[in-house]
Design an enzyme around this catalytic site. Structure first.
Site, short mmCIF file in Angstrom:
data_model
loop_
_atom_site.label_atom_id
_atom_site.label_comp_id
_atom_site.label_asym_id
_atom_site.label_seq_id
_atom_site.Cartn_x
_atom_site.Cartn_y
_atom_site.Cartn_z
N HIS A 202 -1.01 -3.83 11.26
CA HIS A 202 -1.41 -2.58 10.60
C HIS A 202 -0.43 -2.25 9.46
O HIS A 202 -0.84 -1.87 8.37
CB HIS A 202 -1.45 -1.43 11.64
CG HIS A 202 -1.78 -0.09 11.07
ND1 HIS A 202 -2.97 0.56 11.35
CD2 HIS A 202 -1.08 0.74 10.26
CE1 HIS A 202 -2.98 1.74 10.71
NE2 HIS A 202 -1.85 1.88 10.05
N GLU A 203 0.87 -2.45 9.73
CA GLU A 203 1.89 -2.14 8.70
C GLU A 203 1.83 -3.13 7.55
O GLU A 203 1.91 -2.74 6.39
CB GLU A 203 3.29 -2.13 9.33
CG GLU A 203 3.48 -1.14 10.46
CD GLU A 203 2.88 0.23 10.17
OE1 GLU A 203 2.33 0.82 11.11
OE2 GLU A 203 2.90 0.69 9.02
N CYS B 86 -4.40 6.33 11.31
CA CYS B 86 -3.36 6.08 10.31
C CYS B 86 -2.83 7.43 9.83
O CYS B 86 -3.61 8.35 9.60
CB CYS B 86 -3.95 5.30 9.13
SG CYS B 86 -2.76 4.89 7.83
N HIS C 166 -0.77 -2.41 5.06
CA HIS C 166 -0.41 -1.36 4.10
C HIS C 166 0.29 -1.95 2.87
O HIS C 166 0.11 -1.46 1.75
CB HIS C 166 0.53 -0.32 4.73
CG HIS C 166 -0.16 0.79 5.46
ND1 HIS C 166 -1.08 1.62 4.88
CD2 HIS C 166 -0.03 1.21 6.73
CE1 HIS C 166 -1.51 2.52 5.77
NE2 HIS C 166 -0.88 2.28 6.91
O1 LIG Z 1 0.97 2.77 9.13
C1 LIG Z 1 1.39 3.41 10.09
N1 LIG Z 1 0.72 4.47 10.56
O2 LIG Z 1 -0.34 4.90 9.88
C2 LIG Z 1 1.04 5.11 11.83
C3 LIG Z 1 0.09 4.63 12.91
C4 LIG Z 1 0.31 3.15 13.22
C5 LIG Z 1 -0.50 2.64 14.43
C6 LIG Z 1 -2.01 2.89 14.35
C7 LIG Z 1 -2.64 1.74 15.14
C8 LIG Z 1 -1.63 0.65 15.22
C9 LIG Z 1 -0.37 1.12 14.54
C10 LIG Z 1 0.33 5.50 14.12
O3 LIG Z 1 1.38 5.41 14.72
N2 LIG Z 1 -0.62 6.41 14.49
N3 LIG Z 1 -1.81 6.48 13.83
C11 LIG Z 1 -2.42 7.80 13.66
C12 LIG Z 1 -2.12 8.81 14.70
C13 LIG Z 1 -1.57 8.20 15.91
C14 LIG Z 1 -0.39 7.32 15.61
C15 LIG Z 1 -0.01 6.59 16.87
O4 LIG Z 1 -0.59 5.58 17.19
N4 LIG Z 1 1.00 7.17 17.52
C16 LIG Z 1 1.54 6.75 18.71
C17 LIG Z 1 1.00 5.77 19.52
C18 LIG Z 1 1.67 5.44 20.70
C19 LIG Z 1 2.81 6.09 21.03
C20 LIG Z 1 3.30 7.08 20.18
N5 LIG Z 1 2.66 7.40 19.03
NI NI Z 2 -1.15 3.37 8.69
#
Ligand SMILES: O=CN(O)C[C@@H](CC1CCCC1)C(=O)N1NCCC[C@H]1C(=O)Nc1ccccn1
Ligand code: NI
Length: 186
Positions: free
Chosen positions: A156-157, A113, A160
């Site tokens: 996940h969203e 996250c 939040h």
């Molecule tokens: O609430 C929203 N958040 O916290 C951003 C989160 C949301 C995802 C986490 C798991 C399901 C939804 C997020 O995107 N990440 N989590 C932390 C670092 C990595 C990043 C990620 O998964 N990046 C990514 C993945 C694929 C392709 C491109 N980028």
């Molecule tokens: Ni998140």
């Protein structure tokens, strides 16, 4: 433009609050917030731009993560192959999961996250399939059926917006166990 410094981190009460419903027509402020959140996702998923602005790539961003306790989140699920369209891209406002599979789904590599700086290893069991009802930026009510990765991202969203963080779902004793019929995917 939203930068990493604007992203609220775990410990801030806004991440543990129930967000407020968004009313329509959207205020100028809410319209800008939605645009800024989606812009963050677009820019962060472009390696060059992400590097330029020091952004962690994200596929979703919820308003509480930028300190705004409102029922709004941007979702930009990248497509597997550049030729194909994104499996799901929208700003989901006042989202409600109106039905879901009994079968759980989880990411094999666990979740992270942008608001949680430390890694928390373990499976995050969610619904593998959901029917999501939400309002888009124009105030139109949408109803979409999602499965696997797009469904995980939206859950996940939506978490939040209710003050829930991904690690709340991890079994502390057995972080890498999941119900046996769980669909696990990359
Ligand atoms: O609430 C929203 N958040 O916290 C951003 C989160 C949301 C995802 C986490 C798991 C399901 C939804 C997020 O995107 N990440 N989590 C932390 C670092 C990595 C990043 C990620 O998964 N990046 C990514 C993945 C694929 C392709 C491109 N980028
Ligand atoms: Ni998140």
């Amino acid at each position: 433009m939203i930068l990493m410094k604007d992203i609220v981190r775990d410990g801030d009460p806004v991440l543990r609050s129930e967000a407020k419903q968004v009313t329509f027509p959207l205020s100028e402020e809410d319209q800008k917030l939605a645009a800024d959140m989606m812009e963050y996702l677009v820019v962060s998923q472009d390696p060059e731009q992400a590097k330029k602005y020091g952004l962690r790539a994200g596929v979703g961003l919820a308003a509480p993560q930028v300190g705004v306790s409102k029922m709004m989140a941007a979702v930009l699920v990248p497509s597997e192959d550049p030729e194909k369209a994104s499996p799901f891209t929208d700003v989901i406002i006042n989202p409600v999961i109106i039905s879901n599979s009994v079968q759980p789904g989880a990411l094999l590599e666990g979740e992270g996250c942008l608001s949680v700086d430390e890694d928390v290893p373990g499976y995050v069991p969610r619904h593998d399939r959901i029917t999501l009802r939400y309002q888009n930026l124009d105030g139109e009510t949408k109803k979409v059926r999602l499965r696997d990765y797009p469904a995980i991202v939206c859950q996940h969203e939506i978490d939040h917006l209710h003050g829930i963080l991904f690690y709340d779902h991890i079994d502390k004793e057995h972080p890498f166990t999941a119900p046996e019929d769980t669909v696990m995917f990359e």
